[in-house]
Design an enzyme around this catalytic site. Structure first.
Site, PDB file in Angstrom:
ATOM      1  N   GLY A  48       1.196  -1.534   4.270  1.00  0.00           N
ATOM      2  CA  GLY A  48       1.636  -0.233   3.805  1.00  0.00           C
ATOM      3  C   GLY A  48       2.474   0.540   4.794  1.00  0.00           C
ATOM      4  N   HIS A  49       1.877   0.929   5.912  1.00  0.00           N
ATOM      5  CA  HIS A  49       2.516   1.884   6.819  1.00  0.00           C
ATOM      6  C   HIS A  49       3.885   1.424   7.291  1.00  0.00           C
ATOM      7  CE1 HIS A  49       3.194   4.068  10.642  1.00  0.00           C
ATOM      8  NE2 HIS A  49       2.681   5.078   9.961  1.00  0.00           N
ATOM      9  N   ASN A  66       0.851  -1.189   0.000  1.00  0.00           N
ATOM     10  CA  ASN A  66       0.000   0.000   0.000  1.00  0.00           C
ATOM     11  C   ASN A  66       0.893   1.247   0.000  1.00  0.00           C
ATOM     12  OD1 ASN A  66      -1.603   2.243   0.938  1.00  0.00           O
ATOM     13  ND2 ASN A  66      -3.160   0.785   1.570  1.00  0.00           N
ATOM     14  N   GLU A  90     -10.989  -9.554   3.213  1.00  0.00           N
ATOM     15  CA  GLU A  90      -9.715  -9.153   3.795  1.00  0.00           C
ATOM     16  C   GLU A  90      -9.947  -9.024   5.296  1.00  0.00           C
ATOM     17  OE1 GLU A  90      -6.343  -5.621   3.924  1.00  0.00           O
ATOM     18  OE2 GLU A  90      -7.739  -5.698   2.225  1.00  0.00           O
ATOM     19  N   ARG A 120      -9.792   7.732  -0.974  1.00  0.00           N
ATOM     20  CA  ARG A 120     -10.747   8.212   0.016  1.00  0.00           C
ATOM     21  C   ARG A 120     -11.599   9.333  -0.560  1.00  0.00           C
ATOM     22  NH1 ARG A 120      -9.312   6.730   5.677  1.00  0.00           N
ATOM     23  NH2 ARG A 120     -10.965   8.201   6.172  1.00  0.00           N
ATOM     24  N   HIS A 168      -5.928   3.408  -1.416  1.00  0.00           N
ATOM     25  CA  HIS A 168      -7.257   3.759  -0.921  1.00  0.00           C
ATOM     26  C   HIS A 168      -7.623   5.131  -1.471  1.00  0.00           C
ATOM     27  CE1 HIS A 168     -10.050   4.196   2.876  1.00  0.00           C
ATOM     28  NE2 HIS A 168     -10.678   4.481   1.740  1.00  0.00           N
ATOM     29  N   GLU A 187      -8.982   0.271  -2.771  1.00  0.00           N
ATOM     30  CA  GLU A 187      -9.873   0.349  -1.614  1.00  0.00           C
ATOM     31  C   GLU A 187     -10.771   1.573  -1.755  1.00  0.00           C
ATOM     32  OE1 GLU A 187      -6.869  -1.632   1.704  1.00  0.00           O
ATOM     33  OE2 GLU A 187      -7.158   0.545   1.683  1.00  0.00           O
ATOM     34  N   THR A 201      -6.966   6.580  10.308  1.00  0.00           N
ATOM     35  CA  THR A 201      -6.903   5.472   9.366  1.00  0.00           C
ATOM     36  C   THR A 201      -8.101   4.573   9.634  1.00  0.00           C
ATOM     37  OG1 THR A 201      -5.474   3.719   8.464  1.00  0.00           O
ATOM     38  CG2 THR A 201      -5.479   4.019  10.861  1.00  0.00           C
ATOM     39  N   THR A 202      -8.310   3.578   8.792  1.00  0.00           N
ATOM     40  CA  THR A 202      -9.482   2.713   8.940  1.00  0.00           C
ATOM     41  C   THR A 202      -9.469   2.043  10.301  1.00  0.00           C
ATOM     42  OG1 THR A 202      -9.369   2.302   6.572  1.00  0.00           O
ATOM     43  CG2 THR A 202     -10.785   0.848   7.872  1.00  0.00           C
ATOM     44  N   ASP A 207      -0.255   4.442  -0.053  1.00  0.00           N
ATOM     45  CA  ASP A 207      -1.010   5.631   0.356  1.00  0.00           C
ATOM     46  C   ASP A 207      -0.132   6.675   1.035  1.00  0.00           C
ATOM     47  OD1 ASP A 207      -3.341   4.465  -0.550  1.00  0.00           O
ATOM     48  OD2 ASP A 207      -4.160   4.043   1.445  1.00  0.00           O
ATOM     49  N   HIS A 208       0.737   6.211   1.943  1.00  0.00           N
ATOM     50  CA  HIS A 208       1.428   7.176   2.795  1.00  0.00           C
ATOM     51  C   HIS A 208       2.627   7.819   2.128  1.00  0.00           C
ATOM     52  CE1 HIS A 208      -1.426   6.642   5.862  1.00  0.00           C
ATOM     53  NE2 HIS A 208      -1.154   5.365   6.031  1.00  0.00           N
ATOM     54  N   ARG A 222      -7.397  12.639   0.920  1.00  0.00           N
ATOM     55  CA  ARG A 222      -6.340  13.120   1.815  1.00  0.00           C
ATOM     56  C   ARG A 222      -4.951  12.649   1.390  1.00  0.00           C
ATOM     57  NH1 ARG A 222      -7.734  10.168   7.468  1.00  0.00           N
ATOM     58  NH2 ARG A 222      -9.694  11.247   7.023  1.00  0.00           N
ATOM     59  N   HIS A 223      -4.873  11.584   0.599  1.00  0.00           N
ATOM     60  CA  HIS A 223      -3.560  11.153   0.110  1.00  0.00           C
ATOM     61  C   HIS A 223      -3.616  10.811  -1.385  1.00  0.00           C
ATOM     62  CE1 HIS A 223      -5.436   7.372   1.336  1.00  0.00           C
ATOM     63  NE2 HIS A 223      -5.149   7.550   2.611  1.00  0.00           N
ATOM     64  N   ARG A 281       2.732  18.961   1.651  1.00  0.00           N
ATOM     65  CA  ARG A 281       3.194  20.201   1.025  1.00  0.00           C
ATOM     66  C   ARG A 281       2.450  20.519  -0.262  1.00  0.00           C
ATOM     67  NH1 ARG A 281       8.420  21.893   2.682  1.00  0.00           N
ATOM     68  NH2 ARG A 281       8.151  23.550   1.149  1.00  0.00           N
ATOM     69  N   HIS A 322      -3.739  -4.710   7.910  1.00  0.00           N
ATOM     70  CA  HIS A 322      -3.926  -3.566   8.802  1.00  0.00           C
ATOM     71  C   HIS A 322      -3.030  -3.716  10.031  1.00  0.00           C
ATOM     72  CE1 HIS A 322      -5.949   0.210   9.780  1.00  0.00           C
ATOM     73  NE2 HIS A 322      -5.788  -0.149  11.036  1.00  0.00           N
ATOM     74  N   GLY A 323      -2.057  -2.829  10.108  1.00  0.00           N
ATOM     75  CA  GLY A 323      -1.161  -2.791  11.260  1.00  0.00           C
ATOM     76  C   GLY A 323      -0.068  -3.845  11.256  1.00  0.00           C
TER      77      GLY A 323
END
Length: 242
Positions: free
Chosen positions: A212-213, A6, A151, A44, A42, A69, A99-100, A8-9, A48-49, A17, A190-191
């Site tokens: 992802g994160h 992922n 998932e 959204r 994702h 997503e 986050t979700t 996203d981040h 936001r990203h 910025r 997730h996580g």
């Protein structure tokens, strides 16, 4: 086992910025070159990203396919229908969340909305997955909704202390087995981190992990290629463990 990364981040940093870098599409190319089987993003509602143009470019370059997503909402479903990614995972979404926070609500009041979304996506030739908590009743509802996959939300497992984690892993494993028995493909995410991914990767019926994160965080220090290579190694080691 498939590893979808992922990105996203990467876009989160860029949007801080509102500039052009770092580029999540470039990150996706590096991820696939370093062992990822595909890319997750994702889109959204609040953008936001990941932005629409990111998704359009990703669909042109992601060799392993894009797992998109989205919430079961008209605006983003229409984009999915138009762009036709390999897979759409329906996820819950709240504007105020960081986050979700959990799996989809599949209670009677919201089930028909999810059913309609699954049917729309299927009619467009898109594989569907539902992001859900590892709960037997929820898994049975996913099968009734005729999704292709679930998932499993691994947040409670990831956040559990050492004494609680075995019970959370057992919960994930039993939910995964039930889903497979009902004809659903099983994914998880997730996580998940380099330290905790091994036991989840070891769930035999689980086919795909979305991470992802942790990877993006590691990439800040060692670069995207090495961060993905290290996660690929951790996933494969967990899969091979007796």
């Amino acid at each position: 086992m498939r590893l979808f990364v992922n990105v996203d981040h990467v876009a989160t940093v860029r949007e801080a910025r509102r500039t052009v870098e770092p580029d999540p599409v470039q990150a996706a190319v590096l991820a696939e070159a370093s062992g990822a089987d595909g890319i997750t993003v994702h889109l959204r509602e609040d953008r936001r990203h990941i932005q629409d143009h990111d998704l359009e470019r990703l669909l042109e370059v992601a060799a392993g396919g894009v797992n998109l997503e989205v919430a079961a909402e008209e605006a983003v479903l229409a984009i999915a229908e138009r762009l036709r990614p390999a897979q759409v995972t329906l996820v819950p979404e709240k504007r105020e969340e960081i986050t979700t926070e959990g799996g989809l609500d599949l209670g009677h009041s919201s089930r028909e909305r999810v059913r309609s979304a699954v049917r729309r996506l299927r009619s467009a030739g898109i594989r569907t997955s539902l992001f859900v908590d590892p709960d037997p009743e929820v898994i049975e509802a996913c099968a009734e909704l005729e999704a292709d996959a679930v998932e499993l939300h691994t947040g409670e497992y990831s956040n559990a202390g050492d004494s609680e984690r075995p019970a959370q892993l057992s919960r994930l494993a039993s939910s995964a087995e039930l889903a497979a028995e009902l004809g659903l493909s099983v994914h998880a995410g997730h996580g998940l981190t380099y330290d905790n991914v091994g036991p989840v990767a070891g769930i035999e019926v689980c086919e795909e992990l979305n991470i992802g994160h942790s990877i993006i965080s590691r990439a800040v220090f060692v670069g995207m290629a090495r961060a993905v290579e290290e996660m690929r190694f951790a996933v494969d080691a967990g899969r091979a463990a007796p």
